[in-house]
Design a protein around this motif. Structure first.
Motif, mmCIF file in Angstrom:
data_model
loop_
_atom_site.group_PDB
_atom_site.id
_atom_site.type_symbol
_atom_site.label_atom_id
_atom_site.label_comp_id
_atom_site.label_asym_id
_atom_site.label_seq_id
_atom_site.Cartn_x
_atom_site.Cartn_y
_atom_site.Cartn_z
ATOM 1 N N ARG A 64 43.512 64.874 -10.671
ATOM 2 C CA ARG A 64 44.853 65.376 -10.968
ATOM 3 C C ARG A 64 45.581 64.326 -11.824
ATOM 4 O O ARG A 64 45.230 63.152 -11.810
ATOM 5 C CB ARG A 64 45.664 65.611 -9.688
ATOM 6 C CG ARG A 64 44.945 66.424 -8.624
ATOM 7 C CD ARG A 64 44.993 67.907 -8.925
ATOM 8 N NE ARG A 64 44.513 68.682 -7.797
ATOM 9 C CZ ARG A 64 43.240 69.002 -7.587
ATOM 10 N NH1 ARG A 64 42.318 68.594 -8.442
ATOM 11 N NH2 ARG A 64 42.889 69.724 -6.542
ATOM 12 N N TYR A 65 46.613 64.770 -12.521
ATOM 13 C CA TYR A 65 47.407 63.798 -13.264
ATOM 14 C C TYR A 65 48.854 64.246 -13.369
ATOM 15 O O TYR A 65 49.184 65.429 -13.323
ATOM 16 C CB TYR A 65 46.825 63.534 -14.662
ATOM 17 C CG TYR A 65 46.943 64.687 -15.623
ATOM 18 C CD1 TYR A 65 48.100 64.889 -16.389
ATOM 19 C CD2 TYR A 65 45.898 65.594 -15.787
ATOM 20 C CE1 TYR A 65 48.212 65.946 -17.276
ATOM 21 C CE2 TYR A 65 46.001 66.655 -16.662
ATOM 22 C CZ TYR A 65 47.158 66.830 -17.404
ATOM 23 O OH TYR A 65 47.266 67.883 -18.280
ATOM 24 N N ILE A 66 49.727 63.249 -13.475
ATOM 25 C CA ILE A 66 51.150 63.431 -13.753
ATOM 26 C C ILE A 66 51.483 62.482 -14.889
ATOM 27 O O ILE A 66 51.070 61.315 -14.868
ATOM 28 C CB ILE A 66 52.024 63.091 -12.531
ATOM 29 C CG1 ILE A 66 51.708 64.017 -11.352
ATOM 30 C CG2 ILE A 66 53.509 63.168 -12.876
ATOM 31 C CD1 ILE A 66 52.361 63.567 -10.052
ATOM 32 N N ILE A 78 54.426 55.404 -7.978
ATOM 33 C CA ILE A 78 53.944 55.593 -6.606
ATOM 34 C C ILE A 78 54.736 56.704 -5.926
ATOM 35 O O ILE A 78 54.177 57.557 -5.229
ATOM 36 C CB ILE A 78 54.047 54.284 -5.809
ATOM 37 C CG1 ILE A 78 53.080 53.230 -6.374
ATOM 38 C CG2 ILE A 78 53.745 54.526 -4.332
ATOM 39 C CD1 ILE A 78 53.158 51.887 -5.674
ATOM 40 N N LYS A 79 56.050 56.706 -6.131
ATOM 41 C CA LYS A 79 56.908 57.736 -5.560
ATOM 42 C C LYS A 79 56.476 59.127 -6.019
ATOM 43 O O LYS A 79 56.375 60.063 -5.218
ATOM 44 C CB LYS A 79 58.355 57.459 -5.973
ATOM 45 C CG LYS A 79 59.352 58.570 -5.701
ATOM 46 C CD LYS A 79 59.582 58.802 -4.227
ATOM 47 C CE LYS A 79 60.717 59.802 -4.011
ATOM 48 N NZ LYS A 79 60.782 60.264 -2.609
ATOM 49 N N ALA A 80 56.209 59.273 -7.303
ATOM 50 C CA ALA A 80 55.766 60.567 -7.837
ATOM 51 C C ALA A 80 54.451 60.992 -7.200
ATOM 52 O O ALA A 80 54.260 62.169 -6.859
ATOM 53 C CB ALA A 80 55.623 60.476 -9.355
ATOM 54 N N GLY A 81 53.543 60.041 -7.052
ATOM 55 C CA GLY A 81 52.260 60.353 -6.424
ATOM 56 C C GLY A 81 52.421 60.802 -4.984
ATOM 57 O O GLY A 81 51.785 61.772 -4.551
ATOM 58 N N LEU A 82 53.264 60.119 -4.227
ATOM 59 C CA LEU A 82 53.500 60.499 -2.837
ATOM 60 C C LEU A 82 54.134 61.879 -2.738
ATOM 61 O O LEU A 82 53.822 62.668 -1.838
ATOM 62 C CB LEU A 82 54.402 59.467 -2.156
ATOM 63 C CG LEU A 82 53.807 58.072 -1.946
ATOM 64 C CD1 LEU A 82 54.857 57.132 -1.361
ATOM 65 C CD2 LEU A 82 52.586 58.118 -1.035
ATOM 66 N N ASP A 83 55.028 62.202 -3.690
ATOM 67 C CA ASP A 83 55.690 63.503 -3.684
ATOM 68 C C ASP A 83 54.692 64.648 -3.882
ATOM 69 O O ASP A 83 54.883 65.751 -3.364
ATOM 70 C CB ASP A 83 56.751 63.561 -4.785
ATOM 71 C CG ASP A 83 57.980 62.728 -4.459
ATOM 72 O OD1 ASP A 83 58.171 62.387 -3.271
ATOM 73 O OD2 ASP A 83 58.732 62.399 -5.395
#
Length: 318
Positions: A64-66, A78-83
């Motif tokens: 996956r990617y953002i 890291i915050k985006a990944g946790l979300d």
């Protein structure tokens, strides 16, 4: 059902490392009884990192990617990944391969033993320049002294988090999250694991001196208002010390050692300077709390992703 593990990897200009990371993680999980997905968070890379990630994602359904609209910083990534993480547990690690993926089975083993957080502590690398090691040690000393949390020297952003911990961190209203401190603050059953960092596979470190200083200040101010109290104490101290000029002024006047206007000017400057610093410190305590509580800017902005629609904006509600 087989448990799912999400691995979050923030990357910034790591074009040559993402393929190595994806290949290594795939090999490790081929020998483990878990499903996994690997989530790259592209933090506004200016090279072809995102294109390389897209190429890998097209060939691997576990990837996956953002991608951010610009560089928002490592902690925001890291915050985006946790979300967006879907796993029963989540592992966060850097994309430069200095966090050894070979440690993942050990983290998972400790998780299965009942630990909610398995965090890593970096062993001191004698090959690093003395100044970098000294400033790193100083950071942890100052942070532990000024805040109400305690971080072991060398605590890294390489950690495993159980689903319940991830849910807590997702709901925290932090504009500038400092996850090393937040994870410790959250509590739960935690266990440290020591590791020896690997050498960077490719590229150069993105942590300049300026970024390291900002990161240190972010960590200290996220968990303490003691620096503001220190300003207040300094103000009281100087205001008190200014009274020592009174006996000296009387002595000089009585014995004729006075210089016209000098004593009164010095006493006035020192006294009111200390008084102003004291008042500014008190105001700063309240202003700092209001400032951190009332900012409403996004933590990050997603430009594109293979998880959600493009141009999604994430905003913490206060």
């Amino acid at each position: 059902m087989t448990k799912l593990v999400t691995i979050i990897v923030p990357v910034h200009n790591e074009r040559d490392n993402v393929a190595i990371m994806a290949k290594t993680v795939k090999r490790i999980f081929s020998e483990l009884p878990y499903r996994y997905n690997l989530l790259f968070v592209d933090d506004g890379s200016s090279d072809s990192t995102l294109q390389e990630i897209k190429k890998l994602a097209a060939a691997d359904e576990n990837l996956r990617y953002i991608s951010f609209s610009r560089n928002f910083g490592h902690q925001a990534a890291i915050k985006a990944g946790l979300d967006k993480a879907e796993g029963d547990c989540v592992i966060t690690m850097d994309g430069d391969m200095q966090h050894p993926p070979q440690l993942i089975p050990q983290l998972l083993k400790k998780w299965e033993e009942g630990y909610d957080v398995v965090y890593t502590v970096r062993k001191e690398d004698k090959k690093l320049p003395f100044l970098k090691r000294a400033t790193s040690n100083l950071f942890y000393r100052v942070l532990n002294w000024l805040s109400d949390i305690h971080l072991e020297k060398g605590t890294a952003d390489f950690r495993l988090l159980n689903r319940n911990v991830v849910n807590v961190l997702k709901n925290l209203q932090e504009f500038e999250p400092f996850f090393r401190g937040l994870v410790k603050w959250a509590g739960f059953k935690q266990l440290p694991v020591e590791y020896q960092p690997d050498q960077r596979k490719s590229g150069a470190s993105k942590y300049t001196s300026k970024k390291m200083i900002r990161f240190a200040l972010q960590g200290i101010t996220s968990f303490s208002i003691r620096p503001l109290y220190a300003a207040t104490y300094i103000g009281f101290t100087f205001a008190a010390l200014s009274t020592l000029y009174i006996p000296y002024a009387l002595y000089s006047y009585y014995f004729g050692y006075t210089i016209s206007g000098w004593t009164s000017v010095i006493v006035t400057i020192v006294f009111f300077g200390g008084l102003q610093l004291m008042i500014l410190g008190i105001i700063g305590i309240y202003l700092g709390k209001l400032f951190m509580q009332n900012k409403h800017r996004p933590v990050y902005i997603v430009k594109e992703s293979n998880i959600h629609e493009p141009s999604e904006i994430h905003i913490d509600e206060f």
